[in-house]
Design an enzyme around this catalytic site. Sequence first.
Site, short mmCIF file in Angstrom:
data_model
loop_
_atom_site.label_atom_id
_atom_site.label_comp_id
_atom_site.label_asym_id
_atom_site.label_seq_id
_atom_site.Cartn_x
_atom_site.Cartn_y
_atom_site.Cartn_z
N TYR A 1 -0.83 -18.38 -24.18
CA TYR A 1 -1.53 -17.36 -23.39
C TYR A 1 -2.08 -17.97 -22.10
O TYR A 1 -1.82 -17.46 -21.00
CB TYR A 1 -2.67 -16.75 -24.23
N THR B 1 -2.31 -10.02 -24.15
CA THR B 1 -3.66 -10.55 -24.42
C THR B 1 -3.86 -11.01 -25.87
O THR B 1 -4.98 -11.41 -26.21
CB THR B 1 -4.72 -9.49 -24.07
N THR C 1 -7.82 -15.69 -16.65
CA THR C 1 -8.65 -16.03 -17.81
C THR C 1 -9.25 -17.44 -17.75
O THR C 1 -8.68 -18.35 -17.14
CB THR C 1 -7.78 -15.92 -19.08
N ALA D 1 -1.64 -7.18 -19.37
CA ALA D 1 -1.33 -8.57 -19.72
C ALA D 1 -0.95 -8.63 -21.20
O ALA D 1 -1.19 -7.67 -21.95
CB ALA D 1 -2.55 -9.46 -19.47
N1 LIG Z 1 -10.15 -9.48 -23.39
C1 LIG Z 1 -10.69 -10.63 -22.99
O1 LIG Z 1 -11.63 -11.15 -23.63
C2 LIG Z 1 -10.20 -11.33 -21.75
C3 LIG Z 1 -10.71 -12.59 -21.45
C4 LIG Z 1 -10.29 -13.23 -20.29
C5 LIG Z 1 -9.38 -12.62 -19.45
N2 LIG Z 1 -8.88 -11.40 -19.76
C6 LIG Z 1 -7.89 -10.80 -18.85
O2 LIG Z 1 -8.41 -9.56 -18.40
C7 LIG Z 1 -7.34 -8.63 -18.21
C8 LIG Z 1 -7.63 -7.36 -19.00
O3 LIG Z 1 -7.72 -7.69 -20.38
P1 LIG Z 1 -8.04 -6.57 -21.47
O4 LIG Z 1 -8.68 -7.25 -22.63
O5 LIG Z 1 -8.70 -5.42 -20.82
O6 LIG Z 1 -6.57 -6.16 -21.89
P2 LIG Z 1 -6.16 -5.12 -23.02
O7 LIG Z 1 -7.33 -4.33 -23.49
O8 LIG Z 1 -5.34 -5.86 -24.03
O9 LIG Z 1 -5.25 -4.11 -22.21
C9 LIG Z 1 -3.98 -4.47 -21.83
C10 LIG Z 1 -3.35 -3.27 -21.17
O10 LIG Z 1 -2.02 -3.64 -20.86
C11 LIG Z 1 -1.16 -2.61 -21.30
N3 LIG Z 1 0.15 -3.19 -21.65
C12 LIG Z 1 0.38 -4.20 -22.49
N4 LIG Z 1 1.70 -4.44 -22.56
C13 LIG Z 1 2.29 -3.55 -21.71
C14 LIG Z 1 3.63 -3.30 -21.33
N5 LIG Z 1 4.64 -4.01 -21.85
N6 LIG Z 1 3.86 -2.32 -20.45
C15 LIG Z 1 2.85 -1.59 -19.94
N7 LIG Z 1 1.55 -1.78 -20.26
C16 LIG Z 1 1.30 -2.75 -21.14
C17 LIG Z 1 -1.84 -2.02 -22.51
O11 LIG Z 1 -1.31 -0.75 -22.74
P3 LIG Z 1 -1.10 -0.18 -24.23
O12 LIG Z 1 -2.45 0.32 -24.66
O13 LIG Z 1 -0.09 0.90 -24.05
O14 LIG Z 1 -0.63 -1.32 -25.08
C18 LIG Z 1 -3.28 -2.03 -22.06
O15 LIG Z 1 -3.57 -0.90 -21.27
C19 LIG Z 1 -6.08 -9.37 -18.62
O16 LIG Z 1 -5.50 -9.93 -17.48
C20 LIG Z 1 -6.57 -10.49 -19.51
O17 LIG Z 1 -5.71 -11.60 -19.49
C21 LIG Z 1 -9.27 -10.73 -20.90
#
Ligand SMILES: NC(=O)c1ccc[n+]([C@@H]2O[C@H](COP(=O)([O-])OP(=O)(O)OC[C@H]3O[C@@H](n4cnc5c(N)ncnc54)[C@H](OP(=O)(O)O)[C@@H]3O)[C@@H](O)[C@H]2O)c1
Length: 287
Positions: free
Chosen positions: A127, A64, A103, A62
């Site tokens: 977002y 993020t 989210t 996503a």
């Molecule tokens: N973090 C939070 O607090 C939170 C809260 C609520 C909901 N969520 C949701 O939970 C899910 C996981 O979140 P997270 O925090 O684990 O995310 P994250 O750590 O930011 O990881 C995002 C992943 O997406 C990959 N990515 C981003 N852009 C890309 C692209 N253009 N092509 C291919 N891969 C790409 C990144 O790879 P790279 O490492 O190569 O960039 C990374 O592996 C998401 O749907 C998010 O919206 C997160």
Amino acid sequence: MRSAVVLGGKTGLLGQALSMAMTRRGWTVHAPGRSDLDLFDRPAVEDYLARTGADTLFNTVAYTKVDQAEDEPSEAARLNRQLPLVLGQASRNAGVRLVHYSTDFVFNGKKTTPYTTEDQPDPRSVYGSTKLQGERELLALGLTGLIIIRTSWLFGPCKINFVTRILELAATRAELSVVHDQVGSPSYTPDLAANSLALVDAGATGLYHLANSGQASWCELAAEAVRGADLPCRVKPITSAQYPQKAVRPAYSVLDLSKFAATTGITPRPWLQALREFLFSREDCLS
Ligand SMILES: NC(=O)c1ccc[n+]([C@@H]2O[C@H](COP(=O)([O-])OP(=O)(O)OC[C@H]3O[C@@H](n4cnc5c(N)ncnc54)[C@H](OP(=O)(O)O)[C@@H]3O)[C@@H](O)[C@H]2O)c1
């Protein structure tokens, strides 16, 4: 042996926790990185799913960066709206189940009791809006094996996050000021991963809210992390107005987990219990 594809499973905060949880259970996990697979190339994704023999596709990829999304709405929409649509079509064509993450930021934060999956979303940020559009694109496809999991406030091993950042700062400062007028549901990524698999095992479909039990302000979460790590740093509450950010965040986004509990029979453990485990047993990471 079960087999899954975890998008974001190589480098993402949640993706790595999912990869580890499934590997531990004996699943074969495929976690393609950016250079391994163009996620927007639907035939390539379908081919990848067929080659791996996966029965489930987990999408944690996503856009993020919540504040940066305000300046990059097109890129946020590409990843948060367009990508789920492509993945939904690919999973339908390949005959695999899709588990997609969304989210708490789809809500406006005006409620004072936990948000259920029946509550009307009203996002206040790029977002949140683009994530909601992604949910809607997927639901409109009418997939038979779709789970959308709204989660919130992730912390855990293997990638920087709010808790690890606070611990870094607290190690070098006598005092930290942290927002106390935003309240939500902290989620420990290994718990979220295990509970996601419980939903899959229960044959669930549709929209779910999933986090750890309980609620906290950012200040409370930071203070408990600092105290648990035994760092001599004072954590001082401030208001959102004293810490301006580009994107508007919900003042209250606690998630109601009752639908998850009714489906799986599991009550997620309290976030404080999970935080203590995180502080005392740093997990090994994939890389
Ligand atoms: N973090 C939070 O607090 C939170 C809260 C609520 C909901 N969520 C949701 O939970 C899910 C996981 O979140 P997270 O925090 O684990 O995310 P994250 O750590 O930011 O990881 C995002 C992943 O997406 C990959 N990515 C981003 N852009 C890309 C692209 N253009 N092509 C291919 N891969 C790409 C990144 O790879 P790279 O490492 O190569 O960039 C990374 O592996 C998401 O749907 C998010 O919206 C997160």
